[in-house]
Design an enzyme around this catalytic site. Structure first.
Site, short mmCIF file in Angstrom:
data_model
loop_
_atom_site.label_atom_id
_atom_site.label_comp_id
_atom_site.label_asym_id
_atom_site.label_seq_id
_atom_site.Cartn_x
_atom_site.Cartn_y
_atom_site.Cartn_z
N TRP A 130 -49.56 -0.23 63.94
CA TRP A 130 -49.32 0.26 62.58
C TRP A 130 -48.99 -0.87 61.60
O TRP A 130 -49.06 -0.68 60.39
CB TRP A 130 -48.13 1.25 62.58
CG TRP A 130 -46.88 0.58 63.06
CD1 TRP A 130 -46.43 0.51 64.34
CD2 TRP A 130 -45.98 -0.18 62.27
NE1 TRP A 130 -45.30 -0.26 64.40
CE2 TRP A 130 -45.01 -0.68 63.14
CE3 TRP A 130 -45.90 -0.48 60.90
CZ2 TRP A 130 -43.96 -1.49 62.70
CZ3 TRP A 130 -44.86 -1.28 60.47
CH2 TRP A 130 -43.90 -1.77 61.36
N ASN A 131 -48.59 -2.05 62.10
CA ASN A 131 -47.94 -3.01 61.19
C ASN A 131 -48.88 -3.73 60.25
O ASN A 131 -48.46 -4.19 59.19
CB ASN A 131 -47.08 -4.00 61.99
CG ASN A 131 -47.90 -4.88 62.90
OD1 ASN A 131 -48.95 -4.47 63.38
ND2 ASN A 131 -47.44 -6.09 63.13
N LYS A 154 -59.00 3.87 67.26
CA LYS A 154 -57.83 4.77 67.26
C LYS A 154 -56.66 4.02 66.62
O LYS A 154 -56.02 3.19 67.24
CB LYS A 154 -57.43 5.20 68.67
CG LYS A 154 -56.46 6.39 68.58
CD LYS A 154 -55.49 6.51 69.72
CE LYS A 154 -54.31 5.63 69.64
NZ LYS A 154 -53.38 5.92 68.53
N PRO A 155 -56.38 4.32 65.35
CA PRO A 155 -55.25 3.68 64.70
C PRO A 155 -53.93 4.25 65.21
O PRO A 155 -53.90 5.30 65.86
CB PRO A 155 -55.44 4.03 63.23
CG PRO A 155 -56.81 4.63 63.11
CD PRO A 155 -57.12 5.21 64.45
N GLY A 205 -51.22 -4.50 70.24
CA GLY A 205 -49.99 -3.71 70.34
C GLY A 205 -49.01 -4.39 71.27
O GLY A 205 -49.07 -5.60 71.49
N GLU A 227 -54.32 -8.30 72.34
CA GLU A 227 -53.54 -9.09 71.37
C GLU A 227 -52.14 -8.48 71.35
O GLU A 227 -51.93 -7.40 70.80
CB GLU A 227 -54.17 -8.98 69.97
CG GLU A 227 -55.53 -9.61 69.86
CD GLU A 227 -55.48 -11.13 69.80
OE1 GLU A 227 -54.38 -11.71 69.64
OE2 GLU A 227 -56.54 -11.75 69.95
N LEU A 228 -51.18 -9.18 71.95
CA LEU A 228 -49.87 -8.56 72.17
C LEU A 228 -48.78 -9.24 71.35
O LEU A 228 -49.06 -9.98 70.41
CB LEU A 228 -49.56 -8.58 73.67
CG LEU A 228 -50.73 -8.10 74.56
CD1 LEU A 228 -50.34 -8.10 76.02
CD2 LEU A 228 -51.22 -6.72 74.13
N CYS A 262 -46.51 -9.71 64.41
CA CYS A 262 -46.60 -10.33 65.74
C CYS A 262 -46.32 -11.83 65.66
O CYS A 262 -45.65 -12.39 66.51
CB CYS A 262 -47.97 -10.09 66.33
SG CYS A 262 -49.33 -10.69 65.31
N GLU A 364 -38.61 -10.22 71.50
CA GLU A 364 -39.24 -10.06 70.19
C GLU A 364 -38.44 -9.03 69.39
O GLU A 364 -38.42 -7.85 69.74
CB GLU A 364 -40.69 -9.57 70.37
CG GLU A 364 -41.39 -9.38 69.06
CD GLU A 364 -42.81 -8.79 69.19
OE1 GLU A 364 -43.02 -7.87 70.00
OE2 GLU A 364 -43.69 -9.24 68.44
N GLU A 443 -59.28 -13.48 68.31
CA GLU A 443 -59.79 -12.91 67.07
C GLU A 443 -59.88 -14.04 66.05
O GLU A 443 -59.25 -15.08 66.23
CB GLU A 443 -58.86 -11.78 66.59
CG GLU A 443 -58.89 -10.60 67.58
CD GLU A 443 -58.16 -9.35 67.15
OE1 GLU A 443 -57.07 -9.49 66.55
OE2 GLU A 443 -58.67 -8.25 67.41
P1 NAD Z 1 -47.83 0.00 70.50
O1 NAD Z 1 -48.16 -0.78 71.70
O2 NAD Z 1 -46.71 0.98 70.55
O3 NAD Z 1 -49.10 0.86 70.00
C1 NAD Z 1 -50.35 0.25 69.77
C2 NAD Z 1 -51.44 1.31 69.81
O4 NAD Z 1 -51.61 1.78 71.15
C3 NAD Z 1 -51.17 2.56 68.97
O5 NAD Z 1 -52.36 2.98 68.35
C4 NAD Z 1 -50.73 3.58 70.02
O6 NAD Z 1 -50.89 4.92 69.61
C5 NAD Z 1 -51.66 3.22 71.16
N1 NAD Z 1 -51.27 3.69 72.49
C6 NAD Z 1 -50.04 3.99 72.97
N2 NAD Z 1 -50.11 4.33 74.28
C7 NAD Z 1 -51.41 4.24 74.65
C8 NAD Z 1 -52.12 4.45 75.87
N3 NAD Z 1 -51.50 4.84 76.99
N4 NAD Z 1 -53.46 4.26 75.88
C9 NAD Z 1 -54.11 3.83 74.77
N5 NAD Z 1 -53.49 3.63 73.57
C10 NAD Z 1 -52.15 3.83 73.52
O7 NAD Z 1 -47.59 -1.08 69.34
P2 NAD Z 1 -46.98 -0.88 67.88
O8 NAD Z 1 -45.55 -0.51 67.95
O9 NAD Z 1 -47.88 -0.02 67.06
O10 NAD Z 1 -47.11 -2.41 67.36
C11 NAD Z 1 -46.14 -3.37 67.60
C12 NAD Z 1 -46.54 -4.37 68.66
O11 NAD Z 1 -47.83 -4.90 68.42
C13 NAD Z 1 -45.61 -5.59 68.68
O12 NAD Z 1 -45.31 -5.99 69.99
C14 NAD Z 1 -46.44 -6.66 67.96
O13 NAD Z 1 -46.02 -7.99 68.23
C15 NAD Z 1 -47.78 -6.34 68.47
N6 NAD Z 1 -48.81 -6.92 67.58
C16 NAD Z 1 -49.59 -7.94 68.04
C17 NAD Z 1 -50.53 -8.53 67.19
C18 NAD Z 1 -51.44 -9.65 67.64
O14 NAD Z 1 -52.41 -9.96 66.94
N7 NAD Z 1 -51.17 -10.30 68.76
C19 NAD Z 1 -50.65 -8.05 65.88
C20 NAD Z 1 -49.83 -7.02 65.45
C21 NAD Z 1 -48.92 -6.44 66.32
#
Ligand code: NAD
Length: 478
Positions: A130-131, A154-155, A205, A227-228, A262, A364, A443
C-alpha cells in the site's frame, strides 16, 4: 466489500471496492492467458507505442488521482503527485528503452549461427503493497507488458482506490484482458499466485508474506521477483557535510511518507567525534522541514501512518528504546489546523543513545522514528551495518566521493546512495532490489525490463552447417 477509511480522519470513508472472489480470479487469469497470445505476437515497438498511448490516457487525471491517493493512504499530496508523475515517467522510459533492451541478438561466425530472442513468460501476477501503490505496480506492469506478458495486479486493500483507477485507465486503451486488477486480502493474492496459468510472480511487500508467496509459486515452479523490506543504515563518515541542505535531505530520507518506505533511512550511524554537532544540526533541519498533519493541508510534510496497528507498533518500539535509556526527541511541529486525535498520527522522533540490539535499531520500524547510534571506526561501522539480515538500501555520506564509493562497495546492500538516501537517490537506469532477506530480482534499469523476458536460443553449430566438415556424433563442442 473493501471499505477504505482516511487514515488522517478515520471516520471518513474514502471509497469502496468489490472484493474479487477466487472464481473470478480464475476467470481473470484465463482471460489474461488468452489475450497474451495476440499481445505477444506484436513487436516490442508496437507494444511500446501502445503503452505510450496508455500513459496519455492517465495524464489528464493525475491531479484528481493525487488527492484520492492522499486520502486513502495518508501520504501528503505533493508526495502522491510526485509518485504518480514518476510512475508515468517510468512507463514512458520503459516504452522508449525496451525495443533496444529486448531486441534479438544474432551472431554468425566460425562457431556457428546463434539467435537469442527475449520471449514473454505469459501471465504475470503482480502483488503490491500500500505504501507506494502506483509506482510499485507500474514497476511491474510497464516492463511486463512491453515484453509481451499479460498482467493481473492485486493491490493492497489498504490503498486500492487510486491504483484501481490507474489500471482501469491504462487498460481502457489496451486489448481486453491484457491488464486487469483483482482486489482482496491474502486469500485473493494466494488464489492469483497459485494459479497454474500464472507464469511469473512479481511481489513487493514484507518477508512474512513473501514466504507464503514463494511457497505458492513453488507449487508450479513459477519464478518470482521478491522486493521485500529493508533496515537501511546511514553511514555518516567523519567528514560528512552537516550543513542545513544535506541535513534537510537526510531528515526527509527518514520521514517522507511517515517513514513507511522500504528504502527509508532507518539507522543513523554517526562518528562519535561528530555526535553533538550532528544532533544539533539534525534537530534544526527536522524542526524546519517536518510538519505533521492532514496530507491535504498546505505546508504539511508528514501525514499519519496507515493504521491503528502501525501506531501501536511504532509507539512500542519507541517505548522499548526509552526503557533501554534512549533519549526520545520529538522533532518538527504539528499543523495547528489538524485534529491529530482524529487520525492515526505519530509525531516524528529521533532516539539517541541506544545500541544495535534495541529492536528500534535491529528491525525495520516502518514508521516515523529513527535511532541515532555512534561508531568509532570505519571497519566497525561497516560490520555493524552488514550485521542485519536485511540488505535493501544503505547510504554513505562524505565530502570525499571516492572514499564514499570505497565504503559503499563493502556494504551488503542492493543499492547504496551517496550523500543522499531514499527516493532522491534513485535513477531510472539504476537497477533496484535487495540482497540477503530483502529479496531477489531487480526493478528499474535494463535489468528491470529483462526480468520479464526469458532468453531463448536457436543454434546451428558450424560443424553441421552446409559445407561444414561434421563432427563425431555425441561430442561436446570444441
Ligand atoms: P504485506 O506483505 O503485508 O502485503 C503485500 C501484499 O501482499 C498485499 O497486497 C497483501 O494483500 C498481499 N498478501 C498478503 N498475504 C498474501 C498471500 N498469502 N498471498 C499473496 N498475497 C498476499 O506488505 P505491506 O504491509 O503492504 O507493505 C509493507 C512492506 O513492504 C514493508 O516490509 C516494506 O519494506 C515492503 N516494501 C518493499 C519495497 C521494495 O521495493 N523492496 C517497496 C515497498 C514496500
Amino acid at each position: 466489500m473493501i471499505t477504505r477509511h482516511n487514515p488522517a480522519r478515520v471516520s471518513e470513508v474514502v471509497g469502496t471496492l468489490r472484493e474479487t472472489p477466487p472464481t473470478e480470479v480464475d476467470r481473470r487469469v484465463r482471460a489474461a492467458d488468452r489475450a497474451q497470445r495476440d499481445w505477444s505476437a506484436r513487436t516490442v515497438a508496437q507494444r511500446a507505442s501502445m503503452l505510450d498511448a496508455a500513459a496519455d490516457a492517465v495524464d489528464p487525471h493525475l491531479a484528481d488521482l493525487a488527492v484520492l491517493l492522499a486520502r486513502e493512504s495518508g501520504k501528503v499530496r505533493a508526495d502522491c503527485a510526485g509518485e504518480l508523475r514518476f510512475a508515468m515517467i517510468f512507463l514512458r522510459w520503459v516504452a522508449g528503452r525496451a525495443p533496444q533492451v529486448l531486441a534479438d541478438r544474432e551472431v554468425d561466425d566460425s562457431t556457428g549461427r546463434l539467435l537469442l530472442t527475449r520471449k514473454a513468460y505469459g501471465v504475470v501476477a503482480a502483488i503490491t503493497p500500500w505504501n507506494a501503490p502506483i509506482i510499485l505496480a507500474m514497476l511491474k506492469i510497464a516492463p511486463a507488458l512491453v515484453a509481451g506478458n499479460a498482467v493481473v495486479v492485486k493491490p493492497s486493500p489498504l490503498a486500492p482506490l487510486a491504483i484501481d483507477r490507474v489500471i482501469g485507465l491504462l487498460a481502457s486503451t489496451l486489448p481486453d484482458g491484457v491488464l486487469s486488477a483483482v482486489h482482496g486480502e491474502a486469500e485473493t493474492g494466494a488464489a492469483l499466485v497459485g494459479h497454474p496459468l500464472v507464469r511469473k510472480v512479481a511481489f513487493t511487500g514484507g518477508l512474512q508474506t513473501a514466504r507464503h508467496v514463494a511457497r505458492a509459486a513453488a507449487e508450479f515452479a513459477t519464478p518470482a521477483v521478491l522486493e521485500l523490506g529493508g533496515n537501511d543504515p546511514v553511514l555518516l563518515l567523519p567528514d560528512a557535510d552537516l550543513s542545513a541542505e544535506p541535513m534537510r535531505r537526510l531528515v526527509m530520507a527518514s520521514f517522507a511518507t511517515s517513514g513507511q518506505v522500504c528504502m527509508a533511512a532507518k539507522r543513523l550511524y554517526v562518528h562519535r567525534s561528530r555526535h553533538d554537532d550532528f544532533l544539533a544540526a539534525y534537530r534544526v533541519a527536522a524542526d524546519e522541514v517536518l510538519c505533521t498533519g492532514d496530507p491535504l493541508a498546505d505546508g504539511v510534510s508528514m501525514g499519519p501512518v496507515i493504521s491503528a496497528e502501525a501506531v501501536r507498533r511504532v509507539q512500542d518500539l519507541v517505548a522499548d528504546a526509552a526503557g533501554r535509556g534512549g533519549r526520545v526527541i520529538t522533532v518538527g511541529r504539528a499543523d495547528p489546523g489538524t485534529d491529530l486525535a482524529a487520525g492515526h498520527f505519530v509525531l516524528p522522533t529521533l532516539v539517541d543513545g541506544i545500541g544495535d540490539d534495541a529492536p528500534l535499531t535491529a528491525t525495520e520500524q516502518f514508521g516515523p522514528t529513527v535511532p541515532l547510534v555512534v561508531y568509532d571506526d570505519i571497519d566497525e561501522v561497516v560490520a555493524r551495518a552488514n550485521a542485519d539480515e536485511l540488505g535493501l538500501g544503505a547510504s554513505v555520506w562524505s565530502a570525499d566521493e571516492d572514499r564514499a564509493f570505497a565504503v559503499a562497495r563493502r556494504l551488503e546492500a542492493g543499492f547504496v546512495f551517496v550523500n543522499t538516501h531514499n527516493r532522491t537517490g534513485m535513477a531510472l537506469r539504476a537497477p533496484f532490489g535487495g540482497v540477503k532477506r530483502s529479496g531477489y530480482g531487480r526493478e528499474y534499469g535494463d535489468e528491470g525490463i529483462v526480468e520479464y523476458a526469458q532468453t531463448c536460443a536457436v543454434n546451428a553449430p558450424a560443424a553441421f552447417r552446409a559445407g561444414g566438415g561434421g563432427a563425431p556424433a555425441n561430442a561436446y563442442p570444441q
